[in-house]
Design a protein around this motif. Structure first.
Motif, PDB file in Angstrom:
ATOM      1  N   ASN A  12       0.809  -1.223   0.000  1.00  0.00           N
ATOM      2  CA  ASN A  12       0.000   0.000   0.000  1.00  0.00           C
ATOM      3  C   ASN A  12       0.842   1.273   0.000  1.00  0.00           C
ATOM      4  O   ASN A  12       0.627   2.184   0.787  1.00  0.00           O
ATOM      5  CB  ASN A  12      -0.979  -0.008   1.181  1.00  0.00           C
ATOM      6  N   ARG A  13       1.829   1.331  -0.892  1.00  0.00           N
ATOM      7  CA  ARG A  13       2.675   2.517  -1.046  1.00  0.00           C
ATOM      8  C   ARG A  13       2.706   2.922  -2.522  1.00  0.00           C
ATOM      9  O   ARG A  13       3.747   3.030  -3.135  1.00  0.00           O
ATOM     10  CB  ARG A  13       4.099   2.245  -0.541  1.00  0.00           C
ATOM     11  N   GLU A  14       1.509   3.125  -3.091  1.00  0.00           N
ATOM     12  CA  GLU A  14       1.361   3.397  -4.520  1.00  0.00           C
ATOM     13  C   GLU A  14       1.831   4.794  -4.907  1.00  0.00           C
ATOM     14  O   GLU A  14       2.342   4.999  -6.000  1.00  0.00           O
ATOM     15  CB  GLU A  14      -0.103   3.214  -4.929  1.00  0.00           C
ATOM     16  N   LEU A  15       1.678   5.770  -4.034  1.00  0.00           N
ATOM     17  CA  LEU A  15       2.001   7.154  -4.369  1.00  0.00           C
ATOM     18  C   LEU A  15       3.498   7.425  -4.181  1.00  0.00           C
ATOM     19  O   LEU A  15       4.038   7.284  -3.083  1.00  0.00           O
ATOM     20  CB  LEU A  15       1.195   8.123  -3.498  1.00  0.00           C
ATOM     21  N   LEU A  16       4.149   7.815  -5.273  1.00  0.00           N
ATOM     22  CA  LEU A  16       5.561   8.193  -5.243  1.00  0.00           C
ATOM     23  C   LEU A  16       5.645   9.694  -5.447  1.00  0.00           C
ATOM     24  O   LEU A  16       5.068  10.223  -6.399  1.00  0.00           O
ATOM     25  CB  LEU A  16       6.328   7.454  -6.339  1.00  0.00           C
ATOM     26  N   VAL A  17       6.343  10.377  -4.544  1.00  0.00           N
ATOM     27  CA  VAL A  17       6.480  11.834  -4.640  1.00  0.00           C
ATOM     28  C   VAL A  17       7.935  12.254  -4.486  1.00  0.00           C
ATOM     29  O   VAL A  17       8.724  11.580  -3.818  1.00  0.00           O
ATOM     30  CB  VAL A  17       5.618  12.580  -3.586  1.00  0.00           C
ATOM     31  N   PHE A  18       8.252  13.356  -5.133  1.00  0.00           N
ATOM     32  CA  PHE A  18       9.531  14.027  -4.945  1.00  0.00           C
ATOM     33  C   PHE A  18       9.200  15.407  -4.411  1.00  0.00           C
ATOM     34  O   PHE A  18       8.338  16.108  -4.959  1.00  0.00           O
ATOM     35  CB  PHE A  18      10.307  14.117  -6.264  1.00  0.00           C
ATOM     36  N   ILE A  19       9.873  15.796  -3.348  1.00  0.00           N
ATOM     37  CA  ILE A  19       9.585  17.080  -2.712  1.00  0.00           C
ATOM     38  C   ILE A  19      10.873  17.897  -2.677  1.00  0.00           C
ATOM     39  O   ILE A  19      11.884  17.454  -2.130  1.00  0.00           O
ATOM     40  CB  ILE A  19       9.039  16.883  -1.279  1.00  0.00           C
ATOM     41  N   PHE A  20      10.817  19.075  -3.295  1.00  0.00           N
ATOM     42  CA  PHE A  20      11.929  20.014  -3.275  1.00  0.00           C
ATOM     43  C   PHE A  20      11.725  20.909  -2.065  1.00  0.00           C
ATOM     44  O   PHE A  20      10.662  21.525  -1.915  1.00  0.00           O
ATOM     45  CB  PHE A  20      11.958  20.847  -4.559  1.00  0.00           C
ATOM     46  N   ILE A  21      12.736  20.976  -1.212  1.00  0.00           N
ATOM     47  CA  ILE A  21      12.606  21.712   0.048  1.00  0.00           C
ATOM     48  C   ILE A  21      13.694  22.762   0.150  1.00  0.00           C
ATOM     49  O   ILE A  21      14.880  22.479  -0.065  1.00  0.00           O
ATOM     50  CB  ILE A  21      12.678  20.745   1.248  1.00  0.00           C
ATOM     51  N   LYS A  22      13.273  23.968   0.505  1.00  0.00           N
ATOM     52  CA  LYS A  22      14.212  25.063   0.767  1.00  0.00           C
ATOM     53  C   LYS A  22      14.204  25.305   2.275  1.00  0.00           C
ATOM     54  O   LYS A  22      13.139  25.350   2.903  1.00  0.00           O
ATOM     55  CB  LYS A  22      13.783  26.328   0.026  1.00  0.00           C
ATOM     56  N   THR A  23      15.408  25.431   2.861  1.00  0.00           N
ATOM     57  CA  THR A  23      15.519  25.658   4.305  1.00  0.00           C
ATOM     58  C   THR A  23      16.381  26.881   4.592  1.00  0.00           C
ATOM     59  O   THR A  23      17.058  27.395   3.711  1.00  0.00           O
ATOM     60  CB  THR A  23      16.155  24.441   5.015  1.00  0.00           C
ATOM     61  N   LYS A  24      16.344  27.303   5.848  1.00  0.00           N
ATOM     62  CA  LYS A  24      17.194  28.403   6.312  1.00  0.00           C
ATOM     63  C   LYS A  24      18.558  27.892   6.771  1.00  0.00           C
ATOM     64  O   LYS A  24      19.408  28.686   7.153  1.00  0.00           O
ATOM     65  CB  LYS A  24      16.525  29.131   7.485  1.00  0.00           C
ATOM     66  N   ASP A  25      18.780  26.590   6.742  1.00  0.00           N
ATOM     67  CA  ASP A  25      20.041  26.013   7.204  1.00  0.00           C
ATOM     68  C   ASP A  25      21.215  26.580   6.429  1.00  0.00           C
ATOM     69  O   ASP A  25      21.121  26.809   5.229  1.00  0.00           O
ATOM     70  CB  ASP A  25      20.063  24.486   6.994  1.00  0.00           C
ATOM     71  N   ARG A  67       7.523   7.410  -0.464  1.00  0.00           N
ATOM     72  CA  ARG A  67       6.478   6.492  -0.925  1.00  0.00           C
ATOM     73  C   ARG A  67       5.373   6.515   0.115  1.00  0.00           C
ATOM     74  O   ARG A  67       5.623   6.342   1.309  1.00  0.00           O
ATOM     75  CB  ARG A  67       7.021   5.072  -1.040  1.00  0.00           C
ATOM     76  N   LEU A  68       4.140   6.704  -0.367  1.00  0.00           N
ATOM     77  CA  LEU A  68       3.005   6.866   0.525  1.00  0.00           C
ATOM     78  C   LEU A  68       1.809   6.076   0.007  1.00  0.00           C
ATOM     79  O   LEU A  68       1.776   5.672  -1.155  1.00  0.00           O
ATOM     80  CB  LEU A  68       2.637   8.348   0.632  1.00  0.00           C
ATOM     81  N   SER A  69       0.796   5.933   0.856  1.00  0.00           N
ATOM     82  CA  SER A  69      -0.404   5.200   0.449  1.00  0.00           C
ATOM     83  C   SER A  69      -1.281   6.036  -0.475  1.00  0.00           C
ATOM     84  O   SER A  69      -2.020   5.486  -1.282  1.00  0.00           O
ATOM     85  CB  SER A  69      -1.201   4.762   1.680  1.00  0.00           C
ATOM     86  N   GLY A  70      -1.232   7.358  -0.348  1.00  0.00           N
ATOM     87  CA  GLY A  70      -2.062   8.213  -1.187  1.00  0.00           C
ATOM     88  C   GLY A  70      -1.941   9.664  -0.777  1.00  0.00           C
ATOM     89  O   GLY A  70      -1.146  10.020   0.108  1.00  0.00           O
ATOM     90  N   PRO A  71      -2.745  10.525  -1.405  1.00  0.00           N
ATOM     91  CA  PRO A  71      -2.668  11.969  -1.137  1.00  0.00           C
ATOM     92  C   PRO A  71      -2.942  12.345   0.315  1.00  0.00           C
ATOM     93  O   PRO A  71      -2.360  13.296   0.829  1.00  0.00           O
ATOM     94  CB  PRO A  71      -3.738  12.572  -2.059  1.00  0.00           C
ATOM     95  N   MET A  72      -3.821  11.604   0.976  1.00  0.00           N
ATOM     96  CA  MET A  72      -4.129  11.929   2.378  1.00  0.00           C
ATOM     97  C   MET A  72      -2.908  11.699   3.267  1.00  0.00           C
ATOM     98  O   MET A  72      -2.641  12.484   4.178  1.00  0.00           O
ATOM     99  CB  MET A  72      -5.329  11.106   2.882  1.00  0.00           C
TER     100      MET A  72
END
Length: 157
Positions: A67-80, A114-119
């Motif tokens: 149950n890990r159908e959703l694959l996402v890539f997240i670009f993150i900007k930080t103050k580090d 990898r996640l189960s879905g948008p929620m």
């Protein structure tokens, strides 16, 4: 991260190729394929493990089966600052996060999850990412179809 040169000969490279194809291959089968004695093969593989060339062995699992159908890539900007990896460590500690890459460009990190879905994605952002104080912005890309996904490294001899 310190770079270190490790000398690998053609036999080492052949071993690595075979292990990438089938990490469950037996020592005897490896030795037979490379026309070596099993004891010599065992020593070669042990040295590759000790040097950190072989980092481990794992099973490739079908994401749909768990149950890990959703694959996402997240670009993150930080103050580090560039030398501070506090945000990277916090991102890496999130169970759904598979990879964290420090990147050049407008963003600081590229995260693969990898996640189960948008929620679950929304919940991860609300309950996990929001607790990382140095995050300035996030851009999420949802994968519609994966054409190729591999952990194999191309080995040139």
């Amino acid at each position: 991260m310190e770079k270190r040169m490790i000398h690998l000969d053609e036999t080492d490279l052949a071993i690595l190729e075979l292990l990438q194809e089938d990490a469950r291959i037996t020592n005897v089968a490896l030795a037979n394929q490379l026309k070596m004695a099993p004891s010599a093969m065992l020593e070669r593989v042990r040295k590759l493990e000790e040097k950190g060339v072989v980092k481990g062995y794992s099973a490739a699992i079908d994401p749909l089966a768990v149950n890990r159908e959703l694959l996402v890539f997240i670009f993150i900007k930080t103050k580090d600052s560039f030398a501070n990896d506090k945000s990277a460590r916090a991102l890496a500690a999130i169970p759904q996060v598979m990879e964290v890459h420090h990147i050049a460009g407008d963003d600081c990190y590229l995260v693969k999850a990898r996640l189960s879905g948008p929620m679950e994605l929304m919940e991860m952002k609300r309950s996990k990412f929001s607790k990382i104080p140095n995050i300035i912005s996030m851009r999420t890309t949802i994968v519609l179809e994966t054409v190729k996904e591999s952990s194999h490294i191309s080995i040139e001899k």
